[in-house]
Design an enzyme around this catalytic site. Structure first.
Site, PDB file in Angstrom:
ATOM      1  N   TYR A 123      -3.391 -10.743   3.786  1.00 18.88           N
ATOM      2  CA  TYR A 123      -3.252  -9.630   4.724  1.00 18.88           C
ATOM      3  C   TYR A 123      -1.883  -9.677   5.385  1.00 18.88           C
ATOM      4  CZ  TYR A 123      -8.198  -8.520   4.421  1.00 18.88           C
ATOM      5  OH  TYR A 123      -9.437  -8.119   3.970  1.00 18.88           O
ATOM      6  N   GLU A 155     -14.100 -15.084  10.484  1.00 16.31           N
ATOM      7  CA  GLU A 155     -14.026 -14.589   9.109  1.00 16.31           C
ATOM      8  C   GLU A 155     -13.751 -15.719   8.108  1.00 16.31           C
ATOM      9  OE1 GLU A 155     -11.668 -11.351   6.253  1.00 16.31           O
ATOM     10  OE2 GLU A 155     -11.099 -11.559   8.351  1.00 16.31           O
ATOM     11  N   LYS A 189     -17.559 -12.048  10.152  1.00 15.88           N
ATOM     12  CA  LYS A 189     -17.070 -11.178   9.079  1.00 15.88           C
ATOM     13  C   LYS A 189     -17.057 -11.982   7.769  1.00 15.88           C
ATOM     14  CE  LYS A 189     -13.257  -8.190   7.595  1.00 15.88           C
ATOM     15  NZ  LYS A 189     -12.037  -7.453   7.973  1.00 15.88           N
ATOM     16  N   LYS A 224      -9.400 -11.124  15.405  1.00 17.58           N
ATOM     17  CA  LYS A 224      -9.832 -11.523  14.060  1.00 17.58           C
ATOM     18  C   LYS A 224      -8.960 -12.639  13.532  1.00 17.58           C
ATOM     19  CE  LYS A 224      -8.619 -10.317  10.059  1.00 17.58           C
ATOM     20  NZ  LYS A 224      -8.203  -9.672   8.791  1.00 17.58           N
ATOM     21  N   SER A 241     -16.628  -4.152   8.143  1.00 16.61           N
ATOM     22  CA  SER A 241     -15.270  -4.250   8.655  1.00 16.61           C
ATOM     23  C   SER A 241     -14.364  -4.118   7.441  1.00 16.61           C
ATOM     24  CB  SER A 241     -15.035  -5.586   9.377  1.00 16.61           C
ATOM     25  OG  SER A 241     -13.694  -5.680   9.820  1.00 16.61           O
ATOM     26  N   GLU A 297     -13.774 -16.147   4.535  1.00 19.76           N
ATOM     27  CA  GLU A 297     -13.913 -15.355   3.312  1.00 19.76           C
ATOM     28  C   GLU A 297     -13.928 -16.238   2.071  1.00 19.76           C
ATOM     29  OE1 GLU A 297     -11.827 -11.763   0.688  1.00 19.76           O
ATOM     30  OE2 GLU A 297     -10.938 -12.364   2.606  1.00 19.76           O
ATOM     31  N   ARG A 321       0.837  -1.210   0.000  1.00 18.90           N
ATOM     32  CA  ARG A 321       0.000   0.000   0.000  1.00 18.90           C
ATOM     33  C   ARG A 321       0.870   1.257   0.000  1.00 18.90           C
ATOM     34  NH1 ARG A 321      -4.631  -2.322   2.770  1.00 18.90           N
ATOM     35  NH2 ARG A 321      -4.957  -4.259   1.595  1.00 18.90           N
ATOM     36  N   GLY A 377     -12.325  -6.314  -2.127  1.00 17.71           N
ATOM     37  CA  GLY A 377     -11.857  -5.783  -3.397  1.00 17.71           C
ATOM     38  C   GLY A 377     -12.871  -4.939  -4.153  1.00 17.71           C
TER      39      GLY A 377
END
Length: 368
Positions: free
Chosen positions: A368, A191, A233, A150, A306, A193, A44, A277
């Site tokens: 992450y 979470e 999540k 998390k 979140s 995903e 980032r 995304g």
């Protein structure tokens, strides 16, 4: 004598977990996911020409946590997930980041998983690691001020995936993580995903998400997770990013709400969606549509957010690593946080412009 349902938790512990979970998501509040690993935050920062070192990471997180009080960030955010490094960092004036958040009414949280590894016996599927030593780490995080945690599991949709093995392994690991966190006094965010990578349809995503959530909550029940002291999540139900037939917010909302109704127990306090995304604006519009979806009496959870990328993309673009841009970057964070707060109430009108509002934030096989 009737068996004790939650043998590892006292009544006082259960009460504390419930209180924390509600504090995070009540009144349309959501979560800022600022738990990027050193490698991920480096990507980032490099996108704006900033070197990835500890001081620059600290500077950026300080920017996020020092939004002026008149902006009342605590109205929009009930929680903030931190990376381990960030949990122990301070401002340039020596104020712990944890205290900065607490003073705004924002509950500090912590990412506790150690990332994904290949799942033996599969071609491309993964399972999340980090169970070993988790209880001891969670106790230390609690002492440092964290109140929730998390853990991210990753499920991929493909021609031959997800396998039942991947679904079950990740479900059991999430359940074990959750019960360990609760023993240490941390509210677990569960979470699972389902990645948006691929050409799959909305219907295929719904089918897989239902399988994953059903397996996850079966495992949570088997492991005596105290649901009233937990949060979920999940991904929203959307077509794959490469699908030629994309869905409207109303279609996403209907598929998502139906999926949750079929799989998530009413005892779960709140559902804080990941952005996965989506562009900043699409993530907000879809959340708003989910909360506006008319099926009265059958959405017993707080339906909130979140978000990581969908709250920070415009912040980074405005900041560019320059001290003179700090206030402009903080304005971007406040705008996106407030927009999603209103979406969590079903009252977003779509009139918030941001530096990266419509830009896709998709990253293939995102970590992450």
């Amino acid at each position: 004598m009737a068996p004790v349902r939650f043998p590892a938790l006292t009544c006082e512990q259960q009460c504390e977990l419930r209180k924390i979970a509600h504090q995070i998501v009540d009144n349309g509040k959501g979560i800022l996911a600022a738990d990027e690993s050193t490698g991920t935050i480096g990507k980032r920062l490099s996108s704006i020409g900033v070197e990835n070192n500890e001081e620059n990471r600290r500077l950026y997180r300080e920017l996020l946590f020092t939004v002026p009080k008149e902006n009342n960030l605590g109205q929009s955010l009930g929680g903030c997930i931190l990376f381990e490094e960030t949990l122990y960092q301070k401002t340039k004036d020596g104020v712990p980041f944890v205290k900065l958040l607490q003073d705004q009414g924002i509950v500090p949280g912590i990412k506790v998983d150690k990332g994904v590894v290949a799942l033996p016996g599969t071609a491309v599927e993964t399972v999340t690691q980090g169970i070993d030593g988790l209880l001891e780490r969670c106790k230390e995080y609690k002492k440092a001020g964290a109140q929730f945690a998390k853990w991210r599991a990753v499920i991929k949709i493909g021609e031959h995936s997800p396998s039942e093995l991947a679904i079950q392994e990740n479900a059991v690991t999430l359940a074990r993580y959750g019960t360990i966190c609760q023993q240490a006094g941390l509210v677990p965010i569960v979470e699972p995903e389902v990645l948006c990578d691929g050409e799959h349809s909305l219907e295929r995503c719904q089918e897989v998400t239902e399988r994953v959530l059903a397996a996850t909550y079966k495992a949570c029940n088997d492991h005596h997770l105290y649901l009233e002291g937990s949060l979920l999540k999940p991904n929203m139900v959307t077509p794959g990013m490469q699908c030629s037939n994309q869905a409207t917010p109303e279609q996403v909302a209907e598929a998502t709400v139906v999926t949750l109704q079929r799989t998530v127990p009413a005892a779960v306090v709140g559902i804080t969606f990941l952005s996965g995304g989506q562009s900043e604006e699409n993530a907000t519009l879809n959340l708003n549509a989910i909360n506006q979806q008319h099926d009265h009496g059958r959405k017993p959870w707080a339906l909130s957010f979140s978000y990581g990328r969908a709250l920070q993309a415009s912040v980074l673009k405005a900041w560019k690593g320059q001290p003179e841009n700090l206030k402009a970057a903080q304005v971007e964070l406040h705008k996106r946080a407030y927009a999603n707060h209103m979406a969590a109430l079903g009252k977003y009108t779509g009139n918030v412009e941001s530096a990266s509002g419509q830009e896709s934030l998709f990253v293939a096989n995102h970590t992450y």
